[in-house]
Scaffold this motif. Structure first.
Motif, PDB file in Angstrom:
ATOM      1  N   UNK A  13       0.828  -1.206   0.000  1.00  0.00           N
ATOM      2  CA  UNK A  13       0.000   0.000   0.000  1.00  0.00           C
ATOM      3  C   UNK A  13       0.865   1.260   0.000  1.00  0.00           C
ATOM      4  N   UNK A  14       1.994   1.214   0.699  1.00  0.00           N
ATOM      5  CA  UNK A  14       2.905   2.369   0.714  1.00  0.00           C
ATOM      6  C   UNK A  14       3.495   2.603  -0.664  1.00  0.00           C
ATOM      7  N   UNK A  15       3.860   1.544  -1.356  1.00  0.00           N
ATOM      8  CA  UNK A  15       4.395   1.679  -2.713  1.00  0.00           C
ATOM      9  C   UNK A  15       3.353   2.303  -3.635  1.00  0.00           C
ATOM     10  N   UNK A  16       2.113   1.889  -3.514  1.00  0.00           N
ATOM     11  CA  UNK A  16       1.056   2.480  -4.344  1.00  0.00           C
ATOM     12  C   UNK A  16       0.970   3.982  -4.119  1.00  0.00           C
ATOM     13  N   UNK A  17       1.108   4.428  -2.871  1.00  0.00           N
ATOM     14  CA  UNK A  17       1.079   5.866  -2.585  1.00  0.00           C
ATOM     15  C   UNK A  17       2.300   6.562  -3.182  1.00  0.00           C
ATOM     16  N   UNK A  18       3.460   5.933  -3.099  1.00  0.00           N
ATOM     17  CA  UNK A  18       4.682   6.534  -3.647  1.00  0.00           C
ATOM     18  C   UNK A  18       4.613   6.672  -5.163  1.00  0.00           C
ATOM     19  N   UNK A  19       3.831   5.816  -5.806  1.00  0.00           N
ATOM     20  CA  UNK A  19       3.715   5.836  -7.265  1.00  0.00           C
ATOM     21  C   UNK A  19       2.600   6.748  -7.763  1.00  0.00           C
TER      22      UNK A  19
END
Length: 255
Positions: A13-19
Motif C-alpha cells: 500500500x505504501x508503494x502504491x502511494x509513492x507511485x
C-alpha cells in the motif's frame, strides 16, 4: 486500526502511494512487492475512472508490452517514457549509492552478488527511482558502500534526469533530499520504533523526534489487494501470491 493487516500489505500500500501520479511503471523480474504496489495503484485508478497506469514487469507475459526484454526497457527509459522504477542492493548508503556487485575489497570481494546490470543507466534516466529492501539491517544499510554500482547523486554539470525518490524497508519509509543530499525518515511501520531503525541503519539520517506511523491500508484498499491484485500477481509470481494468501489467513486467525 485493521488488526489483520500484514507487514507486506503495508509495504504494498505504501508503494502504491509513492507511485501516485505516474503513468508508466517498470518493475524488474524479481520484484513481487513492487509489482504488487504498482498493480494496486492501477486497480485504484481503474476504480476511480482515472487515466490508466501502464505496468511493465520483466519476465511477465500478461503485464509486459515489451517484445525484446531489457533492450526495449532501456530504450523506453532513455526516451523519458518510464516514470518510475525500483532498485535494491546488497548495500545501500546514506548518499543513496547502491552496491550490486559484492561485499569486501573489490575485485577480491568476499561475497559476490549478481552484478550491476543496467542499474546505473536507469538510475540516471528514470525520474522516480524507489529504493526497496525488505531487510533492514546494518549489513544492508551501511555508512559507505564497498562498490558503487549506481551513484545516488552526481556532480554539478552532469546531465541527469533521474535519481532516488524514496527508500522503503521492512521497518520504515525514507524520503531522499537530493539537495542535501541524504535521507529523512518519513514514517515508522507499525511494530517498529525510531530507536530500532537507528540501531539497524549504518548511516545517519534526518528525522523528527517522534516520527509518524506509516498509514495502514483501509478496508477498501485491502479488498482490492487481496482480490484482483493478488489474482494479477499470480501470473508472474505464483509462489509469492500463495505465500501472501497464507500470511493473510494467518493474520486473520490471530486477530
Amino acid at each position: 486500526m485493521i488488526a489483520s493487516v500484514t507487514p507486506r500489505e503495508i509495504l504494498i500500500a505504501t508503494i502504491a502511494r509513492l507511485l501516485d501520479g505516474v503513468h508508466h511503471v517498470a518493475v524488474g523480474a524479481s520484484s513481487p512487492i513492487p509489482a504488487a504496489g504498482a498493480m494496486l495503484l492501477r486497480a485504484l485508478k481503474a476504480r476511480a475512472g482515472a487515466e490508466p497506469v501502464r505496468i511493465s514487469i520483466l519476465g511477465s507475459v500478461e503485464h509486459n508490452f515489451f517484445t525484446n526484454g531489457s533492450t526495449e526497457l532501456f530504450d523506453c527509459a532513455g526516451q523519458g517514457r518510464i516514470d518510475a522504477f525500483f532498485l535494491g542492493g546488497g548495500q545501500i548508503d546514506g548518499q543513496a549509492n547502491i552496491n550490486l556487485v559484492g561485499a569486501g575489497d573489490y575485485p577480491r570481494s568476499s561475497v559476490r552478488w549478481p552484478g550491476s546490470f543496467g542499474s546505473a543507466y536507469l538510475y540516471f534516466v528514470v525520474p522516480r527511482v524507489i529504493l526497496f529492501r525488505e531487510e533492514h539491517t546494518p549489513r544492508v544499510f551501511v555508512e559507505k558502500v564497498d562498490f558503487i554500482s549506481a551513484p545516488g547523486v552526481s556532480r554539478p554539470g552532469i546531465h541527469r534526469t533521474g535519481g532516488p525518490y524514496a527508500l522503503l524497508t521492512g521497518k520504515g519509509l525514507f524520503a531522499f533530499d537530493r539537495a542535501r543530499p541524504g535521507f529523512r525518515l518519513e514514517s515508522v511501520h507499525p511494530g517498529h520504533s525510531l530507536g530500532e531503525i537507528v540501531e539497524a541503519t549504518g548511516f545517519a539520517f534526518a528525522h523528527d523526534a517522534a516520527p509518524p506511523t506509516t498509514a495502514l491500508p483501509d478496508p477498501a484498499i485491502l479488498a482490492l489487494l487481496r482480490g484482483p491484485v493478488l489474482d494479477d500477481l499470480q501470473e508472474t509470481y505464483p509462489d509469492f501470491a500463495a505465500q501472501m494468501r497464507r500470511e493473510i489467513a494467518a493474520a486473520a486467525d490471530a486477530a
